[in-house]
Design an enzyme around this catalytic site. Structure first.
Site, PDB file in Angstrom:
ATOM      1  N   TYR A 154       6.682 -12.010   2.586  1.00  0.00           N
ATOM      2  CA  TYR A 154       6.950 -10.577   2.380  1.00  0.00           C
ATOM      3  C   TYR A 154       8.357 -10.237   2.888  1.00  0.00           C
ATOM      4  O   TYR A 154       9.142  -9.607   2.172  1.00  0.00           O
ATOM      5  CB  TYR A 154       5.899  -9.695   3.068  1.00  0.00           C
ATOM      6  CG  TYR A 154       6.196  -8.225   2.845  1.00  0.00           C
ATOM      7  CD1 TYR A 154       6.071  -7.653   1.576  1.00  0.00           C
ATOM      8  CD2 TYR A 154       6.654  -7.413   3.882  1.00  0.00           C
ATOM      9  CE1 TYR A 154       6.384  -6.314   1.350  1.00  0.00           C
ATOM     10  CE2 TYR A 154       6.970  -6.074   3.668  1.00  0.00           C
ATOM     11  CZ  TYR A 154       6.828  -5.526   2.402  1.00  0.00           C
ATOM     12  OH  TYR A 154       7.142  -4.206   2.170  1.00  0.00           O
ATOM     13  N   LYS A 158      11.748  -8.887   0.851  1.00  0.00           N
ATOM     14  CA  LYS A 158      12.488  -7.652   1.153  1.00  0.00           C
ATOM     15  C   LYS A 158      13.926  -7.962   1.585  1.00  0.00           C
ATOM     16  O   LYS A 158      14.827  -7.169   1.338  1.00  0.00           O
ATOM     17  CB  LYS A 158      11.727  -6.820   2.196  1.00  0.00           C
ATOM     18  CG  LYS A 158      10.438  -6.205   1.618  1.00  0.00           C
ATOM     19  CD  LYS A 158      10.732  -5.225   0.475  1.00  0.00           C
ATOM     20  CE  LYS A 158       9.484  -4.637  -0.152  1.00  0.00           C
ATOM     21  NZ  LYS A 158       9.761  -3.625  -1.188  1.00  0.00           N
TER      22      LYS A 158
HETATM   23  P1  NDP Z   1       1.063   1.484  -2.257  1.00  0.00           P
HETATM   24  O1  NDP Z   1       0.173   0.303  -2.268  1.00  0.00           O
HETATM   25  O2  NDP Z   1       0.481   2.796  -1.911  1.00  0.00           O
HETATM   26  O3  NDP Z   1       1.838   1.606  -3.647  1.00  0.00           O
HETATM   27  C1  NDP Z   1       2.329   0.476  -4.301  1.00  0.00           C
HETATM   28  C2  NDP Z   1       2.648   0.833  -5.742  1.00  0.00           C
HETATM   29  O4  NDP Z   1       3.194  -0.320  -6.394  1.00  0.00           O
HETATM   30  C3  NDP Z   1       1.432   1.255  -6.514  1.00  0.00           C
HETATM   31  O5  NDP Z   1       1.736   2.343  -7.333  1.00  0.00           O
HETATM   32  C4  NDP Z   1       1.094   0.025  -7.351  1.00  0.00           C
HETATM   33  O6  NDP Z   1       0.541   0.463  -8.584  1.00  0.00           O
HETATM   34  C5  NDP Z   1       2.506  -0.542  -7.599  1.00  0.00           C
HETATM   35  N1  NDP Z   1       2.466  -1.954  -7.933  1.00  0.00           N
HETATM   36  C6  NDP Z   1       2.089  -2.988  -7.134  1.00  0.00           C
HETATM   37  N2  NDP Z   1       2.132  -4.138  -7.828  1.00  0.00           N
HETATM   38  C7  NDP Z   1       2.546  -3.830  -9.078  1.00  0.00           C
HETATM   39  C8  NDP Z   1       2.785  -4.577 -10.247  1.00  0.00           C
HETATM   40  N3  NDP Z   1       2.620  -5.914 -10.281  1.00  0.00           N
HETATM   41  N4  NDP Z   1       3.189  -3.935 -11.373  1.00  0.00           N
HETATM   42  C9  NDP Z   1       3.363  -2.598 -11.348  1.00  0.00           C
HETATM   43  N5  NDP Z   1       3.165  -1.826 -10.286  1.00  0.00           N
HETATM   44  C10 NDP Z   1       2.763  -2.439  -9.155  1.00  0.00           C
HETATM   45  O7  NDP Z   1       2.234   1.119  -1.215  1.00  0.00           O
HETATM   46  P2  NDP Z   1       3.597   1.859  -0.821  1.00  0.00           P
HETATM   47  O8  NDP Z   1       3.733   3.160  -1.489  1.00  0.00           O
HETATM   48  O9  NDP Z   1       3.681   1.818   0.635  1.00  0.00           O
HETATM   49  O10 NDP Z   1       4.635   0.817  -1.405  1.00  0.00           O
HETATM   50  C11 NDP Z   1       5.716   1.158  -2.222  1.00  0.00           C
HETATM   51  C12 NDP Z   1       6.912   0.294  -1.860  1.00  0.00           C
HETATM   52  O11 NDP Z   1       7.296   0.580  -0.510  1.00  0.00           O
HETATM   53  C13 NDP Z   1       6.650  -1.212  -1.907  1.00  0.00           C
HETATM   54  O12 NDP Z   1       7.786  -1.834  -2.481  1.00  0.00           O
HETATM   55  C14 NDP Z   1       6.520  -1.608  -0.441  1.00  0.00           C
HETATM   56  O13 NDP Z   1       6.896  -2.932  -0.217  1.00  0.00           O
HETATM   57  C15 NDP Z   1       7.502  -0.637   0.184  1.00  0.00           C
HETATM   58  N6  NDP Z   1       7.352  -0.389   1.604  1.00  0.00           N
HETATM   59  C16 NDP Z   1       6.165   0.063   2.127  1.00  0.00           C
HETATM   60  C17 NDP Z   1       6.031   0.306   3.478  1.00  0.00           C
HETATM   61  C18 NDP Z   1       4.755   0.731   4.107  1.00  0.00           C
HETATM   62  O14 NDP Z   1       4.598   0.576   5.355  1.00  0.00           O
HETATM   63  N7  NDP Z   1       3.810   1.290   3.376  1.00  0.00           N
HETATM   64  C19 NDP Z   1       7.198   0.144   4.379  1.00  0.00           C
HETATM   65  C20 NDP Z   1       8.375  -0.328   3.738  1.00  0.00           C
HETATM   66  C21 NDP Z   1       8.457  -0.557   2.401  1.00  0.00           C
HETATM   67  P3  NDP Z   1      -0.672  -0.255  -9.359  1.00  0.00           P
HETATM   68  O15 NDP Z   1      -1.564  -0.889  -8.333  1.00  0.00           O
HETATM   69  O16 NDP Z   1      -1.309   0.863 -10.121  1.00  0.00           O
HETATM   70  O17 NDP Z   1       0.016  -1.224 -10.224  1.00  0.00           O
HETATM   71  C1  8X3 Z   2       6.361  -2.563   5.086  1.00  0.00           C
HETATM   72  C2  8X3 Z   2       6.591  -2.358   6.543  1.00  0.00           C
HETATM   73  O1  8X3 Z   2       6.503  -3.473   8.818  1.00  0.00           O
HETATM   74  O2  8X3 Z   2       4.616  -3.834   7.321  1.00  0.00           O
HETATM   75  O3  8X3 Z   2       7.490  -3.022   4.445  1.00  0.00           O
HETATM   76  O4  8X3 Z   2       6.718  -4.923   6.923  1.00  0.00           O
HETATM   77  S1  8X3 Z   2       6.101  -3.718   7.421  1.00  0.00           S
END
Ligand code: NDP
Ligand code: 8X3
Length: 255
Positions: A154, A158
């Site tokens: 992961y 990133k």
């Molecule tokens: P969620 O799981 O709530 O949302 C993830 C979204 O990505 C969903 O809408 C999902 O839609 C979509 N997704 C995942 N895989 C696919 C795929 N193969 N094709 C199309 N869509 C996809 O998580 P977050 O909102 O937290 O995540 C959003 C972004 O933020 C990610 O890139 C994550 O790495 C990043 N992030 C999150 C953090 C956290 O702590 N939550 C911190 C830092 C970064 P569906 O399942 O309908 O396809």
């Molecule tokens: C998501 C935040 O700290 O779980 O990118 O990697 S952490």
């Protein structure tokens, strides 16, 4: 000043969390929004909500960003030029040490977080270059700036997003196209439930005795980045909850 009115914004992963909240904020600020994700029912619900609540045009495309032809088809079928691409779709799958981890988990993360983001960037940046305008905003992570145990892949993906953002900016030097990353720490979304393969208890523990960021907190940053004047390019922003000081240093209050 609102510079987002009538802009066309494509958000990947808008069915949940940060992407969904960003779609809501862009639409409330007068932008037309193309929402994407794999869950048709979530897309339908959000499309209906935003169409009723705002005057914006909302289009929904249901596809997996790992499917390159589906990415191409989506981009080719959009009749309006995309002003802002928010590459948000992504996930963590598992948190096992490298010697025990599951290959399927690795493929999911690499194919979604790196290759999916690249496919969307490839197809849309090509059109942006022809118009000499546009903005690509990649959702990175604190995990793209630091690594932690159990995060080899992961964090690797990133870190790749960080490098891709920097190199994309360089490749587009001399154009008016902006390239940015928004890199959050702990955000309370479906992220941890997905990471722990549906284990709600484990997911809840991630945010225990801590006020994490909300999807809206991060969506507001994405909007801020997008709404700068055309000559201002924010390359990256790291945003953490106040009680998180690094990827691994988190202060949790007593129960
Ligand atoms: P969620 O799981 O709530 O949302 C993830 C979204 O990505 C969903 O809408 C999902 O839609 C979509 N997704 C995942 N895989 C696919 C795929 N193969 N094709 C199309 N869509 C996809 O998580 P977050 O909102 O937290 O995540 C959003 C972004 O933020 C990610 O890139 C994550 O790495 C990043 N992030 C999150 C953090 C956290 O702590 N939550 C911190 C830092 C970064 P569906 O399942 O309908 O396809
Ligand atoms: C998501 C935040 O700290 O779980 O990118 O990697 S952490």
């Amino acid at each position: 000043m609102n510079r987002l009115k009538n802009k066309w914004v494509l958000i990947t992963g808008a069915t949940s969390g940060i992407g969904r909240d960003a779609a809501i904020l862009f639409a409330r600020n007068g932008a037309n929004v193309i929402i994407t994700g794999r869950r048709q029912n979530r897309l339908d619900e959000l499309k209906q909500k935003l169409t009723e609540e705002t005057g914006s045009e909302i289009f929904a495309f249901c596809f997996d960003v790992r499917d390159r032809e589906a990415c191409r088809k989506c981009v080719d079928s959009i009749k309006h030029p995309v002003d802002i691409l928010v590459n948000n779709a992504g996930l963590a799958s598992g948190k096992d040490p490298v010697d025990l981890a599951d290959f399927e988990d690795w493929d999911k993360m690499i194919d979604t977080n790196i290759k999916g983001l690249l496919s969307m960037t490839r197809f849309i940046s090509d059109k942006m270059r022809q118009r000499n305008e546009g903005h690509i905003i990649n959702v990175g992570s604190i995990a793209g700036h630091e690594a932690y145990p159990g995060g080899s892949v992961y964090c690797g993906t990133k870190h790749a997003v960080k490098a891709i953002t920097q190199a994309t900016k360089m490749d587009l030097t001399g154009t008016n196209i902006r390239v940015s990353a928004v890199s959050p720490g702990l955000v309370d979304t479906e992220f941890s439930e997905v990471r722990f393969h549906g284990n709600k208890e484990k997911a809840k523990d991630v945010y225990k005795n801590l006020k994490p960021l909300s999807g809206m907190d991060v969506a507001e940053i994405i909007l801020f980045v997008a709404n700068r004047p055309p000559h201002v390019n924010i390359l990256d922003t790291i945003v953490l909850p106040v009680h998180q000081s690094s990827a691994t240093l988190v202060h949790r209050s007593e129960e």
